[in-house]
Design a protein around this motif. Structure first.
Motif, PDB file in Angstrom:
ATOM      1  N   CYS A 108       0.898  -1.391  -0.027  1.00 49.90           N
ATOM      2  CA  CYS A 108      -0.029  -0.092  -0.023  1.00 49.90           C
ATOM      3  C   CYS A 108       0.836   1.268  -0.047  1.00 49.90           C
ATOM      4  N   MET A 109       2.104   1.208   0.619  1.00 49.02           N
ATOM      5  CA  MET A 109       3.005   2.328   0.462  1.00 49.02           C
ATOM      6  C   MET A 109       3.420   2.812  -0.731  1.00 49.02           C
ATOM      7  N   LEU A 147       0.384   4.439  -2.412  1.00 47.78           N
ATOM      8  CA  LEU A 147       0.288   5.909  -2.135  1.00 47.78           C
ATOM      9  C   LEU A 147       1.351   6.578  -2.659  1.00 47.78           C
ATOM     10  N   PHE A 203      -8.647   7.590   3.574  1.00 46.19           N
ATOM     11  CA  PHE A 203      -8.052   6.192   4.427  1.00 46.19           C
ATOM     12  C   PHE A 203      -9.240   5.799   5.292  1.00 46.19           C
ATOM     13  N   CYS A 255      -2.109  -2.616   7.086  1.00 43.27           N
ATOM     14  CA  CYS A 255      -1.087  -1.457   6.690  1.00 43.27           C
ATOM     15  C   CYS A 255      -0.208  -0.944   7.688  1.00 43.27           C
ATOM     16  N   VAL A 304       0.946   5.434   6.732  1.00 45.90           N
ATOM     17  CA  VAL A 304      -0.192   5.882   6.049  1.00 45.90           C
ATOM     18  C   VAL A 304      -1.005   7.046   6.251  1.00 45.90           C
ATOM     19  N   HIS A 359       1.332  10.212   5.476  1.00 42.31           N
ATOM     20  CA  HIS A 359       2.013  10.064   4.185  1.00 42.31           C
ATOM     21  C   HIS A 359       1.420  11.395   3.560  1.00 42.31           C
ATOM     22  N   THR A 373      -2.441  11.102   1.715  1.00 45.27           N
ATOM     23  CA  THR A 373      -3.393  11.225   2.949  1.00 45.27           C
ATOM     24  C   THR A 373      -3.472  12.520   3.846  1.00 45.27           C
TER      25      THR A 373
END
Length: 134
Positions: free
Chosen positions: A49-50, A53, A63, A121, A126, A129, A132
């Motif tokens: 997922c990183m 992103l 999110f 995650c 997240v 980040h 987001t």
């Protein structure tokens, strides 16, 4: 030493936290810039997922994560999924692996257009980040 977060928790729970409850990276004090995890980390911060992103524009991703305590019914998951898909926004949705069977194939296909569904995650990474962030 009792941490400040322990004192804040006292009225709500009979628990005593030991040490900081947030890695110092997220405290804006720049003392330990590499301290991004809670103690022993079983998961790699190179979670798929990183990378996803990283490919998204700043402040563009919603999110959604309901934690390990929520036990949502299939109809509730469908409503959440449809809401995310119909929002017009990119999204990262965490659905626990024990709940993945509750998602219909139709919803999974629809979600692939705008979002990513994962079973885990690195939540702090997240939330901090650029995709987001505010």
């Amino acid at each position: 030493m009792i941490s400040p977060s322990s004192q804040c928790m006292a009225p709500h729970a009979c628990a005593l936290t030991i040490g900081p409850t947030l890695p110092s990276f997220y405290l804006d004090d720049d003392r330990l810039p590499s301290n991004k995890t809670y103690g022993f980390n079983l998961f790699s911060s190179t979670a798929p997922c990183m990378a996803w992103l990283d490919s998204q524009p700043p402040c563009s991703v919603v999110f959604a994560s309901y934690g390990t305590v929520a036990d949502l019914e299939p109809t509730q998951l469908e409503e959440i999924g449809n809401g995310l898909c119909n929002s017009g926004k990119q999204f990262l949705w965490v659905v626990r692996s024990v709940d993945e069977h509750k998602l219909s194939e139709e919803l999974r296909g629809k979600c692939k257009e705008r979002g990513l569904i994962v079973s885990w995650c690195p939540q702090l990474e997240v939330l901090s980040h650029k995709a987001t962030g505010i």
